[in-house]
Design a protein around this motif. Sequence first.
Motif, short mmCIF file in Angstrom:
data_model
loop_
_atom_site.label_atom_id
_atom_site.label_comp_id
_atom_site.label_asym_id
_atom_site.label_seq_id
_atom_site.Cartn_x
_atom_site.Cartn_y
_atom_site.Cartn_z
N LYS A 101 -12.43 -12.19 0.40
CA LYS A 101 -11.75 -11.71 -0.81
C LYS A 101 -10.59 -10.75 -0.48
O LYS A 101 -9.91 -10.26 -1.38
CB LYS A 101 -12.75 -11.03 -1.74
CG LYS A 101 -13.89 -11.94 -2.17
CD LYS A 101 -14.21 -11.74 -3.61
CE LYS A 101 -15.40 -12.55 -4.05
NZ LYS A 101 -15.16 -13.96 -4.16
N ALA A 102 -10.38 -10.50 0.80
CA ALA A 102 -9.33 -9.57 1.21
C ALA A 102 -7.94 -10.12 0.89
O ALA A 102 -7.68 -11.32 1.00
CB ALA A 102 -9.43 -9.28 2.71
N ILE A 103 -7.06 -9.21 0.47
CA ILE A 103 -5.66 -9.53 0.18
C ILE A 103 -4.81 -8.75 1.19
O ILE A 103 -4.98 -7.54 1.34
CB ILE A 103 -5.27 -9.12 -1.26
CG1 ILE A 103 -6.18 -9.83 -2.26
CG2 ILE A 103 -3.81 -9.42 -1.52
CD1 ILE A 103 -6.08 -9.29 -3.68
N TYR A 104 -3.94 -9.44 1.89
CA TYR A 104 -3.13 -8.77 2.91
C TYR A 104 -2.17 -7.77 2.28
O TYR A 104 -1.73 -7.95 1.14
CB TYR A 104 -2.40 -9.80 3.77
CG TYR A 104 -3.35 -10.69 4.54
CD1 TYR A 104 -4.22 -10.14 5.48
CD2 TYR A 104 -3.42 -12.05 4.30
CE1 TYR A 104 -5.11 -10.94 6.18
CE2 TYR A 104 -4.31 -12.85 4.99
CZ TYR A 104 -5.16 -12.28 5.93
OH TYR A 104 -6.04 -13.08 6.62
N ASP A 105 -1.85 -6.73 3.04
CA ASP A 105 -1.04 -5.64 2.51
C ASP A 105 0.42 -6.03 2.30
O ASP A 105 1.07 -5.56 1.38
CB ASP A 105 -1.10 -4.42 3.43
CG ASP A 105 -2.48 -3.77 3.43
OD1 ASP A 105 -3.27 -4.04 2.51
OD2 ASP A 105 -2.77 -3.01 4.37
N GLU A 106 0.95 -6.89 3.15
CA GLU A 106 2.36 -7.25 3.04
C GLU A 106 2.56 -8.49 2.16
O GLU A 106 1.77 -9.42 2.21
CB GLU A 106 2.96 -7.51 4.42
CG GLU A 106 3.10 -6.24 5.25
CD GLU A 106 3.84 -6.46 6.54
OE1 GLU A 106 4.53 -5.54 6.97
OE2 GLU A 106 3.71 -7.56 7.13
N THR A 121 0.82 -1.22 0.00
CA THR A 121 0.00 0.00 0.00
C THR A 121 0.86 1.26 0.00
O THR A 121 0.39 2.33 -0.42
CB THR A 121 -0.97 0.02 1.20
OG1 THR A 121 -0.23 0.03 2.43
CG2 THR A 121 -1.91 -1.18 1.15
N LYS A 122 2.10 1.17 0.44
CA LYS A 122 3.01 2.33 0.39
C LYS A 122 3.33 2.71 -1.05
O LYS A 122 3.78 3.81 -1.32
CB LYS A 122 4.30 2.03 1.15
CG LYS A 122 4.13 1.95 2.64
CD LYS A 122 5.46 1.72 3.31
CE LYS A 122 5.34 1.72 4.82
NZ LYS A 122 6.63 1.51 5.47
N PHE A 123 3.12 1.77 -1.96
CA PHE A 123 3.44 1.99 -3.37
C PHE A 123 2.17 2.14 -4.22
O PHE A 123 2.18 1.85 -5.41
CB PHE A 123 4.32 0.84 -3.87
CG PHE A 123 5.58 0.69 -3.08
CD1 PHE A 123 6.69 1.47 -3.36
CD2 PHE A 123 5.64 -0.19 -2.01
CE1 PHE A 123 7.85 1.36 -2.60
CE2 PHE A 123 6.79 -0.31 -1.25
CZ PHE A 123 7.89 0.47 -1.54
#
Length: 193
Positions: free
Chosen positions: A179-184, A161-163
């Motif tokens: 359906k969530a995708i983890y940020d890392e 998400t930083k990018f």
Amino acid sequence: MKKTIKNLAILVLAVVVTSAFTNYKGEKKQVKVDHSKVVWKGYKVLGSHEGTVQLKSGILEFDKEKLTGGEFVIDMTSLVSTDLEGSDSKAKLEGHLKSDDFFGVEKYPTSSLVFTKVKASGKNAYDVTGDLTIKGKTHAVTFTMSIYGSKANAALKIDRTKFDIQYGSPNFFDNLKDKAIYDEFDIVVDLEF
């Protein structure tokens, strides 16, 4: 004669002072991109996906045997999935990862990592800080790199998400449920130089 010795002494002093304040860059070793491997792994509520991406170029800098720097360019167009071999889902996932929802490889065909700080943390280990650029956005990342002879390895954890990669992130979208995708996501690098 006295004047010549005095001028010679001034010249020697100038050379010593200049070399003391000049950064020694050491030896630059080219990374053998065809013998190196970059593996990625992304996580979602119902599982994960993994694959590879190729290095376009890489350099590690050394002062004698001590790592002092590095710089890498990653070919984002080479991004592939390895966990969905031989299925239609493979092409669909790869296309989606290359789209603007994720890495936008048409507009941003490369990413880069430039070491900004390297500190020895053990016999063959280094704590590295570097500027990682993805989709034109640059953020610092820290990781440990190990060097053994002409091989090196590292593992990085990156917050996408930083990018500006927010697709499917529960931190930006509500009601994603399974359906969530983890940020890392993880990157594991094995280098040969």
